[in-house]
Scaffold this active site. Sequence first.
Site, PDB file in Angstrom:
ATOM      1  N   CYS A 106       0.814  -1.222   0.000  1.00  0.00           N
ATOM      2  CA  CYS A 106       0.000   0.000   0.000  1.00  0.00           C
ATOM      3  C   CYS A 106       0.848   1.274   0.000  1.00  0.00           C
ATOM      4  CB  CYS A 106      -0.971  -0.007   1.171  1.00  0.00           C
ATOM      5  SG  CYS A 106      -0.210  -0.179   2.799  1.00  0.00           S
ATOM      6  N   ASP A 146      -7.350   5.935  -1.532  1.00  0.00           N
ATOM      7  CA  ASP A 146      -6.996   4.713  -0.808  1.00  0.00           C
ATOM      8  C   ASP A 146      -6.534   3.635  -1.786  1.00  0.00           C
ATOM      9  OD1 ASP A 146      -6.784   2.554   0.879  1.00  0.00           O
ATOM     10  OD2 ASP A 146      -8.733   2.846   1.846  1.00  0.00           O
ATOM     11  N   HIS A 162      -6.081   0.523  -1.062  1.00  0.00           N
ATOM     12  CA  HIS A 162      -6.480  -0.795  -0.570  1.00  0.00           C
ATOM     13  C   HIS A 162      -7.718  -1.311  -1.300  1.00  0.00           C
ATOM     14  CE1 HIS A 162      -4.051   0.886   2.716  1.00  0.00           C
ATOM     15  NE2 HIS A 162      -3.720  -0.370   2.956  1.00  0.00           N
TER      16      HIS A 162
END
Length: 515
Positions: free
Chosen positions: A128, A399, A401
């Site tokens: 990430c 993000d 993820h």
Amino acid sequence: MNSVSPSAVQYVGGALQEELLEGQRTGSPARRLPGGPEAATEPDEVDKLKAKLMSAWNNVKYGWSVKSKTFFNKTSPITVLGQSYLLNSEDEVERFHGAFVSRLWLTYRREFPQLEGSSLTTDCGWGCMLRSGQMLLAQGLLVHLMPRDWVWLDAQQLEDVDFEVFRPRSPVRAGGVPIPSFGSPRGSGAPPKSLTGQQVAAGGVQRKRPGSARDKQAELHHRQLLSWFGDHPPAPFGVHLLVELGKSSGKRAGDWYGPSVVAHILRKAVCKTTEVNNLAVYVAQDCTVYKEDVLQLCEPSPSRDKGPQISSNGPQISSNGPQISSNGPQISTICPDTTWKSVIILVPVRLGGEALNPAYIECVKRILKLECCIGIIGGKPKHSLYFVGFQDDQLLYLDPHYCQSVVDVTQADFSLESFHCSSPRKMPFSRMDPSCTIGFYAKNQKDFESLCSAVSEALSSSTEKYPIFTFMEGQGQDYGLEGPSPAGPTHILPPGRLSSRSSSTRASTDDFVFL
């Protein structure tokens, strides 16, 4: 994006998950079969099974998302990378939406070529921070190569827009126009409410195609830039090369990368590539930007002015037109003779001990208001995010993820939609991990001087005695610094309010020294 895993796979507990991750990270060691020294070797079947289970777990965990709306206050301005938006009209909402969606969104990918030295074909669960670093670099390249006001032509056509403006008590504004709401699920067939009447009458979304030569060239730059972040070994800023460059910092595929280490990996990647030769990356040492070091880095070097180049003065049209090759779209441009390399400045900092020091919040807001700021990589503990703005006391972020299938960027007309996010997300400043890296961009020497002045003023706004970082005249060696270590710099945190819990046990503090 927020992730959720189905209950059917929740039996994979913490201990098993750690064991699987370790087996996957270390690859598949060879096991010698019985039968003498001449017997063949084959991968350990147990480790192969562990790697497959871990990949399956991460693909499920990060392949789902919670469809929840993010609400914004229409009376408070939203700041996105130096631009301000007040969502009190439909035009402003669409302008904000276009600006946000136009940022490049780089997330977990699966089924890409195996990473060297491991059995991994996905970065789910560990990459990430690398993805956040890619987004930070991509934003620097966007402002370097594209006009400052560039907006992706298809930004308004993405239907999966999950944000809404706070409604007042009356559902209608003073002018009788409903407050815009974007909530059409992708693939539902219902056109977004922001579409014009003509578009609705035509039966849905009409994709706007680039009309002018300038728009066409900008779209080619857009595709070329995305191809540089492709998930295959030749890509100059792809995860394969970033993992390879991270080995000199003691990192390997499957490890968690901190924001300081990623800053140095990005510097090495830009230095290594021949795609963009009129751009340099400087990483601050000990929370200090040494101006003379930046000036020397940006001076033109005749030995490096070779290979394909892309101008930083905006899209230009080649007399031969755009050219597409098997390695992705290749843009023929003319790079003017410059006396200064544009520069991306990355500053690894720590904004507190165990948690964010509230005294630095106003300073972070002021930094995000600057046009020279290209964002912040950090996030929550063990959960990296790319911060691009804020509203009130909430940070706005992209993000990484979310696990998506790999895209073959070597194709001439590869899909762009998975590289753009239409769902803004927010989180309180109080949840921000204090370890982060702040990015800035200066196109020329005059911009660098303005950057130093503007950022110094923003840093002085902090109520904390010690600034987040400083600018110093001269070079780092003048202050006893020989240069950054291969594993990244050591950062000094001024004395402050530290939690009673020992911060030396936190993995995110490994790159910092507390005084």
